[in-house]
Design an enzyme around this catalytic site. Structure first.
Site, PDB file in Angstrom:
ATOM      1  N   LYS A  63       0.896  -1.179   0.000  1.00 49.67           N
ATOM      2  CA  LYS A  63       0.000   0.000   0.000  1.00 49.67           C
ATOM      3  C   LYS A  63       0.921   1.213   0.000  1.00 49.67           C
ATOM      4  CE  LYS A  63      -1.849   3.097   1.812  1.00 49.67           C
ATOM      5  NZ  LYS A  63      -1.649   4.502   1.352  1.00 49.67           N
TER       6      LYS A  63
ATOM      7  N   SER B  69       4.856   8.197   9.805  1.00 54.51           N
ATOM      8  CA  SER B  69       4.875   9.035  11.012  1.00 54.51           C
ATOM      9  C   SER B  69       4.668   8.207  12.283  1.00 54.51           C
ATOM     10  CB  SER B  69       3.776  10.081  10.898  1.00 54.51           C
ATOM     11  OG  SER B  69       2.522   9.437  10.798  1.00 54.51           O
TER      12      SER B  69
ATOM     13  N   GLU C 142       9.442   1.961  10.952  1.00 56.81           N
ATOM     14  CA  GLU C 142      10.468   3.001  10.780  1.00 56.81           C
ATOM     15  C   GLU C 142       9.741   4.333  10.767  1.00 56.81           C
ATOM     16  OE1 GLU C 142      12.243   5.744   9.680  1.00 56.81           O
ATOM     17  OE2 GLU C 142      12.758   4.918   7.704  1.00 56.81           O
TER      18      GLU C 142
ATOM     19  N   CYS D  11      13.785  10.602   6.468  1.00 54.58           N
ATOM     20  CA  CYS D  11      13.661  10.192   7.873  1.00 54.58           C
ATOM     21  C   CYS D  11      14.996  10.306   8.583  1.00 54.58           C
ATOM     22  CB  CYS D  11      13.111   8.781   7.954  1.00 54.58           C
ATOM     23  SG  CYS D  11      13.925   7.636   6.857  1.00 54.58           S
TER      24      CYS D  11
ATOM     25  N   GLU E 140      10.128  16.421  14.384  1.00 55.72           N
ATOM     26  CA  GLU E 140      10.577  16.151  13.025  1.00 55.72           C
ATOM     27  C   GLU E 140       9.838  17.108  12.085  1.00 55.72           C
ATOM     28  OE1 GLU E 140       9.509  12.356  11.154  1.00 55.72           O
ATOM     29  OE2 GLU E 140      11.551  12.252  10.396  1.00 55.72           O
TER      30      GLU E 140
HETATM   31  P1  NAD Z   1       1.775   9.059   7.333  1.00 58.96           P
HETATM   32  O1  NAD Z   1       2.358   8.254   8.436  1.00 58.96           O
HETATM   33  O2  NAD Z   1       0.371   9.545   7.475  1.00 58.96           O
HETATM   34  O3  NAD Z   1       1.768   8.182   5.963  1.00 58.96           O
HETATM   35  C1  NAD Z   1       2.667   7.139   5.691  1.00 58.96           C
HETATM   36  C2  NAD Z   1       1.920   5.961   5.073  1.00 58.96           C
HETATM   37  O4  NAD Z   1       0.956   5.468   5.998  1.00 58.96           O
HETATM   38  C3  NAD Z   1       1.127   6.310   3.805  1.00 58.96           C
HETATM   39  O5  NAD Z   1       1.166   5.227   2.898  1.00 58.96           O
HETATM   40  C4  NAD Z   1      -0.298   6.471   4.323  1.00 58.96           C
HETATM   41  O6  NAD Z   1      -1.282   6.241   3.349  1.00 58.96           O
HETATM   42  C5  NAD Z   1      -0.335   5.403   5.401  1.00 58.96           C
HETATM   43  N1  NAD Z   1      -1.356   5.625   6.428  1.00 58.96           N
HETATM   44  C6  NAD Z   1      -1.874   6.806   6.870  1.00 58.96           C
HETATM   45  N2  NAD Z   1      -2.812   6.589   7.804  1.00 58.96           N
HETATM   46  C7  NAD Z   1      -2.895   5.254   7.975  1.00 58.96           C
HETATM   47  C8  NAD Z   1      -3.657   4.406   8.827  1.00 58.96           C
HETATM   48  N3  NAD Z   1      -4.565   4.883   9.681  1.00 58.96           N
HETATM   49  N4  NAD Z   1      -3.453   3.073   8.762  1.00 58.96           N
HETATM   50  C9  NAD Z   1      -2.535   2.559   7.929  1.00 58.96           C
HETATM   51  N5  NAD Z   1      -1.791   3.301   7.079  1.00 58.96           N
HETATM   52  C10 NAD Z   1      -1.958   4.626   7.104  1.00 58.96           C
HETATM   53  O7  NAD Z   1       2.733  10.226   7.033  1.00 58.96           O
HETATM   54  P2  NAD Z   1       2.326  11.675   6.421  1.00 58.96           P
HETATM   55  O8  NAD Z   1       1.085  12.200   7.032  1.00 58.96           O
HETATM   56  O9  NAD Z   1       2.339  11.517   4.975  1.00 58.96           O
HETATM   57  O10 NAD Z   1       3.517  12.557   6.942  1.00 58.96           O
HETATM   58  C11 NAD Z   1       3.431  13.170   8.222  1.00 58.96           C
HETATM   59  C12 NAD Z   1       4.764  13.209   8.877  1.00 58.96           C
HETATM   60  O11 NAD Z   1       5.271  11.870   9.043  1.00 58.96           O
HETATM   61  C13 NAD Z   1       5.860  13.891   8.083  1.00 58.96           C
HETATM   62  O12 NAD Z   1       5.824  15.235   8.157  1.00 58.96           O
HETATM   63  C14 NAD Z   1       7.078  13.274   8.697  1.00 58.96           C
HETATM   64  O13 NAD Z   1       7.420  13.911   9.897  1.00 58.96           O
HETATM   65  C15 NAD Z   1       6.658  11.871   8.963  1.00 58.96           C
HETATM   66  N6  NAD Z   1       7.090  10.954   7.891  1.00 58.96           N
HETATM   67  C16 NAD Z   1       8.162  10.173   8.108  1.00 58.96           C
HETATM   68  C17 NAD Z   1       8.595   9.342   7.104  1.00 58.96           C
HETATM   69  C18 NAD Z   1       9.759   8.459   7.293  1.00 58.96           C
HETATM   70  O14 NAD Z   1      10.418   8.137   6.327  1.00 58.96           O
HETATM   71  N7  NAD Z   1      10.008   8.000   8.481  1.00 58.96           N
HETATM   72  C19 NAD Z   1       7.964   9.323   5.886  1.00 58.96           C
HETATM   73  C20 NAD Z   1       6.852  10.127   5.683  1.00 58.96           C
HETATM   74  C21 NAD Z   1       6.438  10.937   6.703  1.00 58.96           C
END
Ligand code: NAD
Length: 479
Positions: free
Chosen positions: A173, A227, A248, A282, A381
């Site tokens: 996904k 996140s 991660e 990250c 972050e």
């Molecule tokens: P997020 O955690 O919402 O999204 C990451 C993934 O999780 C996406 O594929 C998303 O569709 C999925 N996701 C979202 N809600 C979900 C749920 N309830 N159940 C299962 N999967 C779900 O991240 P974001 O909102 O796109 O970014 C927010 C913050 O997260 C960023 O500003 C950053 O600080 C952090 N982030 C970290 C990384 C990393 O590499 N560690 C990557 C992206 C974002």
């Protein structure tokens, strides 16, 4: 190709509900495509197809043949490198050079794990006389993979290559903000000959397809990058089915500069370590801790480099592109405003190319100085091109500040003193420690993962193969 269908059980098919999600180019803010909005029914079908693959042709394939398949896939990714890099750059806004590197890294994951597929060995254990004990390492079964938008192609390789090498059947996904390369990569994988159901792709919203995947009782492991807040939700949902997770969740990684450091190379690597991918990495080195004796000198060197950074659209291939979305732009700008409101000193800012006036999600690269370790700029972050500088007085103070965040993903240590290098490497709680260098996001061979709220489990290198396999102990009484 078009990006309007999901890959389930070896066939491209529309999402059950028929809905789509628009995709915007971060460099312009214009819509460039749309992707299917998969939901619970699609996830259910994908998990079922993966289970059938695991119990069928894919599960029966000898390890060396799996390895060959992965290696062939790696070669085909490289054959399509320029096309994939263009797709990745327009979808994420990252500069072309970075997008090209990301595609090479994606191929490297399949190359590395292709070579490793037939080298996942078990062990024997001396036990009672008359017994032989064998510990097998078996594939877990069906693995779910949820990846973010910052490095879509790299994340595709990082999570799928070790899982497939170990013999798992997978459901991916990808992130709704940027995932066009995942569609093209799966298309290439099918062409290369992966059996149906070995790789399934269900795009959709996190709260729909993502949540449905993490709550699915048919998974044997979930690998999630994103996140911390969503990491918690993923763990909660997985716990209901006792499904283990590899998480991660980002970082607030320190770069620690001592008074004997090579300021020229440190300032160059530290600037690159936060500007890369507009700070949306990250493992970005987003805090720089500087010994007070050289604070002014190092800050001046960083300020000089920062003021020369130019942000612009991906095709100009500048140091810095846009951030991923209007939402992320608003989030990062909010941090800049918080700093301004609390009177934090702006030591330097980069420039926005005139083309950024035409649209797109650009943020001015910013270096803050004399930030208190307790301030949110030094704790949270930001995920944008924002670096905060903090002074320290001695080694113990440096260690204290380095460990003074909820995260622990990576660290950079800049000193020529060998004893100090090792003492710091042991004392800083982070999954990867660089000494006199920094490689945000790099190193396919190198185990990678977090302490504390940066997550748990390890990706990359042979460690990832341990996560995607499980030990089974066979105790044979041979008399
Ligand atoms: P997020 O955690 O919402 O999204 C990451 C993934 O999780 C996406 O594929 C998303 O569709 C999925 N996701 C979202 N809600 C979900 C749920 N309830 N159940 C299962 N999967 C779900 O991240 P974001 O909102 O796109 O970014 C927010 C913050 O997260 C960023 O500003 C950053 O600080 C952090 N982030 C970290 C990384 C990393 O590499 N560690 C990557 C992206 C974002």
């Amino acid at each position: 190709m078009t990006f309007d269908k999901l890959m389930i059980g070896g066939r491209w098919r529309p999402a059950t509900e028929g809905q789509t999600i628009p995709v915007f180019a971060p460099s312009t803010g214009q819509q460039i495509s749309s992707i299917p909005r998969g939901g619970e029914a699609d996830v259910g079908a994908a998990v079922k197809a993966a289970r059938e693959a695991f119990e069928g042709a894919w599960g029966a394939m000898p390890a060396f043949e799996r390895g060959r398949l992965l290696s062939r896939f790696a070669a085909r990714i490289l054959d399509h490198a320029e096309e994939l890099a263009l797709l990745e750059a327009s979808d994420t806004g990252k500069p072309m050079t970075l997008a090209r590197n990301d595609i090479k890294a994606c191929a490297r994951y399949f190359e590395f794990y292709g070579g490793a597929a037939d080298k996942i060995h078990g062990e024997t254990i001396p036990y009672l006389s008359g017994y032989q004990v064998i510990v097998m390492r078996e594939a877990r079964g069906v693995t779910g993979h949820i990846i973010p938008w910052n490095y879509p192609a790299q994340m595709f390789g990082r999570t799928l290559a070790p899982a497939l090498a170990a013999g798992n059947a997978t459901v991916l996904k990808p992130a709704e903000e940027a995932c066009l390369s995942s569609f093209r990569l799966v298309d290439i994988a099918m062409d290369v000959g992966f059996p149906e159901g070995a790789i399934n792709l269900v795009s959709g919203l996190g709260s729909e397809a993502g949540a449905a995947l993490t709550a699915h009782p048919g998974l044997d492991l979930i690998s999630f990058t994103g996140s911390p807040a969503v990491g918690t939700l993923v763990q909660q949902a997985a716990a209901m089915n006792h499904v283990p997770c590899v998480l991660e969740l980002g970082g607030k990684s320190p770069q620690i500069v001592f008074d004997d450091a090579d300021v020229e190379s440190a300032s160059k690597a530290i600037t690159a370590g936060i500007i890369q991918n507009a700070g949306q990495t990250c493992s970005a080195g987003s805090r720089v801790l500087i010994h007070q004796k050289v604070y002014d000198q190092v800050l001046a060197a960083l300020a000089d480099r920062f003021s020369r950074v130019v942000a612009g659209p991906h095709e100009l291939d500048l140091d810095c592109g846009p951030v991923i979305s209007a939402k992320q732009q608003g989030r990062v700008e909010n941090y800049l405003r918080e700093g301004e409101r609390d009177g934090v000193t702006v030591a330097a800012q980069g420039q926005l190319h005139p083309r950024t006036q035409d649209g797109g999600y650009f943020v001015t690269p910013t270096l803050f100085s004399n930030v208190a370790s307790t301030h949110l700029l030094a704790q949270e972050e930001i995920f944008g091109p924002v670096l905060v500088a903090l002074p320290f007085s001695d080694e113990a103070d440096a260690i204290r500040i380095a460990n003074d965040t909820p995260y622990g993903l990576m660290a950079g240590i800049w000193t020529r003193d060998g004893g100090r290098q090792l003492r710091l490497a042991k004392a800083v709680r982070a999954g990867q420690i660089y000494v006199n260098g920094f490689g945000a996001g790099g190193g396919i061979e190198l185990p990678f993962g977090g302490f504390k709220r940066s997550g748990h489990g390890r990706e990359k290198g042979f460690e990832a193969l341990r996560e995607f396999t499980v030990a089974k102990t066979v105790i044979l009484n041979h008399g």
